[in-house]
Design an enzyme around this catalytic site. Structure first.
Site, short mmCIF file in Angstrom:
data_model
loop_
_atom_site.label_atom_id
_atom_site.label_comp_id
_atom_site.label_asym_id
_atom_site.label_seq_id
_atom_site.Cartn_x
_atom_site.Cartn_y
_atom_site.Cartn_z
CE LYS A 41 -10.44 -2.27 -5.44
NZ LYS A 41 -9.81 -3.32 -4.62
CG ASN A 42 -6.87 -1.24 -3.53
OD1 ASN A 42 -8.01 -1.71 -3.34
ND2 ASN A 42 -6.07 -1.68 -4.47
CB CYS A 135 -9.63 -10.50 -7.42
SG CYS A 135 -10.79 -9.20 -7.90
NE ARG A 140 -5.21 -11.60 -2.92
CZ ARG A 140 -6.09 -10.62 -3.24
NH1 ARG A 140 -7.12 -10.91 -4.01
NH2 ARG A 140 -5.95 -9.41 -2.75
CG ASP A 324 -3.74 -3.72 -8.11
OD1 ASP A 324 -4.00 -3.06 -7.08
OD2 ASP A 324 -3.58 -4.95 -8.09
NE ARG A 416 -14.36 -7.42 -5.75
CZ ARG A 416 -14.08 -8.54 -5.10
NH1 ARG A 416 -14.26 -9.71 -5.70
NH2 ARG A 416 -13.61 -8.50 -3.87
C1 EPZ Z 1 -3.54 -5.19 -1.84
O1 EPZ Z 1 -3.88 -6.54 -1.69
C2 EPZ Z 1 -4.54 -4.64 -2.86
N1 EPZ Z 1 -5.89 -4.79 -2.35
C3 EPZ Z 1 -4.42 -5.41 -4.19
O2 EPZ Z 1 -5.31 -4.81 -5.12
C4 EPZ Z 1 -2.99 -5.26 -4.70
O3 EPZ Z 1 -2.83 -6.02 -5.87
C5 EPZ Z 1 -2.00 -5.76 -3.62
O4 EPZ Z 1 -2.22 -5.03 -2.38
C6 EPZ Z 1 -0.55 -5.56 -4.04
O5 EPZ Z 1 -0.31 -4.21 -4.27
C7 EPZ Z 1 -6.36 -3.92 -1.43
O6 EPZ Z 1 -5.67 -3.01 -1.02
C8 EPZ Z 1 -7.76 -4.15 -0.96
P1 EPZ Z 1 -0.41 -8.00 -0.37
P2 EPZ Z 1 -3.19 -7.41 -0.49
O7 EPZ Z 1 -0.70 -8.45 1.00
O8 EPZ Z 1 -3.04 -6.56 0.72
C9 EPZ Z 1 1.44 -12.33 -0.43
C10 EPZ Z 1 -7.05 -4.73 -6.70
O9 EPZ Z 1 -7.12 -5.16 -7.87
N2 EPZ Z 1 0.95 -12.42 0.96
O10 EPZ Z 1 0.52 -6.84 -0.56
O11 EPZ Z 1 -3.91 -8.69 -0.39
C11 EPZ Z 1 0.30 -12.32 -1.42
O12 EPZ Z 1 -0.12 -13.64 -1.71
C12 EPZ Z 1 -6.42 -5.59 -5.61
O13 EPZ Z 1 -7.45 -3.59 -6.33
C13 EPZ Z 1 1.28 -13.54 1.71
O14 EPZ Z 1 1.96 -14.45 1.23
O15 EPZ Z 1 -1.76 -7.67 -1.14
C14 EPZ Z 1 0.91 -11.65 -2.60
O16 EPZ Z 1 1.68 -12.59 -3.32
C15 EPZ Z 1 -5.99 -6.97 -6.12
N3 EPZ Z 1 0.82 -13.63 2.99
C16 EPZ Z 1 1.85 -10.62 -1.99
O17 EPZ Z 1 2.08 -11.07 -0.64
C17 EPZ Z 1 0.06 -12.64 3.55
O18 EPZ Z 1 -0.31 -12.77 4.74
C18 EPZ Z 1 1.28 -9.21 -1.95
O19 EPZ Z 1 0.09 -9.27 -1.21
C19 EPZ Z 1 -0.26 -11.50 2.77
C20 EPZ Z 1 0.20 -11.41 1.48
#
Ligand code: EPZ
Length: 438
Positions: A41-42, A135, A140, A324, A416
């Site tokens: 998915k990701n 989620c 986020r 995850d 999802r």
């Molecule tokens: C991706 O989410 C995945 N989703 C998530 O999987 C996964 O948990 C996550 O990466 C971490 O590996 C998809 O790929 C669609 P991040 P993403 O930006 O891109 C903070 C699942 O269950 N952050 O790496 O949203 C954020 O709050 C989902 O399949 C900021 O602060 O994750 C978090 O604490 C859930 N500002 C950390 O970084 C930003 O602009 C990691 O987020 C962006 C992120």
């Protein structure tokens, strides 16, 4: 006037039905057999956004029926990028793409809608989108995405719940991410592909899904290198053509099935998965006294007794243990012999499964981002509710282990990220059914 339900399309009907469906599990069975892992998915989500950069038709050969992917296709559709399925092959036609505002009703469906903004900047030097969904595992934020766009010369205005990006003055350049955000890394890669010149992105995410996106973009004529390291270089090209691509297998789904086998006991082979994507999980499971054999594209796990707890687990960016799989791992610790301290470093609200596991007899105490899990001999079936995708998957694993019946509501969260999870687990010998049981 036709009844409303008769007028819904099949998909909408399915989604509405799924919103009320439940999973009913009779636990205590060991699992035996083989289970195949579908596309990730990701990885699929950013690659779908990447199709917006292409001038010709793209065929993604191993589609998987997940609601997140269906919702992403709705977003592409509103941009006049149609997609049609033939068996497992998804054909995307970006030839008549239009850069229109993506409204809240669509953008809020998936977290990955923010990556579409990166693609629109890459293709049109501008775009307007409402805040993304995803989620509820934390706030986020998207500040790293927006700061990265600004570093490339984009004028970003946030107003009335929308993000307005004006990229007429965009230039290739260097961006250093404050945190190795997966989504922000993907947005930048899409931004830079058609920019004149060379962009260098530092402190980027190293997840396998980033490498798969690089492989897809280069297969369509881009010039991206360094994915999987903390420095990605994108050399802009004139255009991206179309072509075919197979998306990598889902490492989180693979890890979920391995944890199911470890929790229930038995002998399970997870096929079409790369063990190197799950080295951290495999190391933990071997530490718990599971017997694991790894091959090129499959992993076999055998467990025939109660496993020992892992004293300390913390979630960190790849290649460390993935957030995850944290809720699913928590279920294994909840029934292991000993005490485990689990620290969730990525998201501030990712212990949503804990109150439901407590209903089933788990002994878990939370303080801030740390959970203390004291292993118990037995979990008991209960009526529980999924709060998000991976918490829902964890409740399925708990139900497979628990004594008696467990009914899980909010199955739409699980759909999802897992295609018909009950069918895959039934093939392994689980007693699990989908329906309306209240
Ligand atoms: C991706 O989410 C995945 N989703 C998530 O999987 C996964 O948990 C996550 O990466 C971490 O590996 C998809 O790929 C669609 P991040 P993403 O930006 O891109 C903070 C699942 O269950 N952050 O790496 O949203 C954020 O709050 C989902 O399949 C900021 O602060 O994750 C978090 O604490 C859930 N500002 C950390 O970084 C930003 O602009 C990691 O987020 C962006 C992120």
């Amino acid at each position: 006037m036709k009844k409303k339900t008769e007028m819904l399309t099949r998909n909408e009907h399915d989604e509405r039905e799924s919103a009320f469906e439940q999973l009913k599990i009779y636990g205590g069975r060991k699992l035996f057999g083989c289970v195949e892992v579908d596309a990730s998915k990701n990885a699929f989500l950013p690659i779908l956004a990447g199709c917006l950069l292409c001038e010709d038709e793209v065929c993604l050969k191993n589609y998987v029926n997940l609601s997140d992917l269906g919702n992403m296709r709705k977003i592409l559709n509103v941009l006049n990028v149609s997609s049609s399925l033939s068996g497992k092959e998804l054909y995307i036609n970006p030839k008549k793409i239009e850069n229109v505002k993506i409204t809240h009703d669509l953008a809020s469906l998936v977290r990955a809608s923010i990556i579409v903004l990166g693609a629109l900047l890459g293709r049109f030097r501008g775009g307007v989108i409402a805040y993304p969904g995803g989620c509820k595992i934390g706030s986020r934020p998207i500040d790293i995405h927006l700061k990265s766009f600004r570093a490339l010369g984009v004028r970003v205005i946030e107003r009335h719940g929308y993000i307005y990006c004006h990229g007429q003055n965009m230039k290739a350049g260097k961006v250093v991410l404050d945190f190795p955000s997966v989504g922000a890394t993907e947005s930048l890669m899409l931004c830079g592909c058609l920019l004149n010149g060379e962009s260098v992105f530092l402190n980027v995410a190293k997840e396998p899904e980033i490498v798969d996106l690089q492989n897809f973009l280069n297969a369509m004529g881009a010039d991206v290198s360094g994915a999987g390291t903390d420095c990605i270089v994108v050399r802009g090209v004139k255009k991206l053509h179309g072509g075919q691509f197979s998306v990598m297998p889902d490492r989180i789904v693979a890890g979920t099935y391995l944890l199911a086998a470890a929790i229930c006991g038995g002998d399970v082979e997870v096929e079409k998965t790369f063990f190197r994507h799950n080295e951290s999980l495999i190391s933990f499971l071997r530490q718990s006294a599971c017997k694991i054999d790894v091959f090129d594209d499959r992993i076999r796990l055998r467990a025939d007794k109660r496993l020992s707890s892992i004293p300390k687990i913390q979630t960190l960016p790849y290649p460390s243990f993935p957030t995850d799989l944290q809720p699913q791992m928590m279920v294994l610790q909840a029934v292991s012999s000993g005490v485990s301290i689990i620290q969730e470093n990525l998201f501030e609200n990712r212990f949503g499964v804990v109150p439901e596991l407590r209903k089933m007899g788990a002994d878990i105490v939370i303080k801030d981002r740390t959970a203390c899990v004291v292993g118990v001999e037995k979990l008991y079936g209960a009526d529980v509710c999924a709060s998000d995708l991976r918490a829902g998957a964890a409740l399925v694993l708990a139900g497979l282990k628990a004594e008696g019946y467990t009914t899980i509501s909010n199955v739409s969260y699980i759909d999802r990220g897992y295609e018909r999870i009950e069918e895959k687990l039934s093939l392994l010998g689980a007693d699990i059914k989908r329906g309306l049981f209240e």
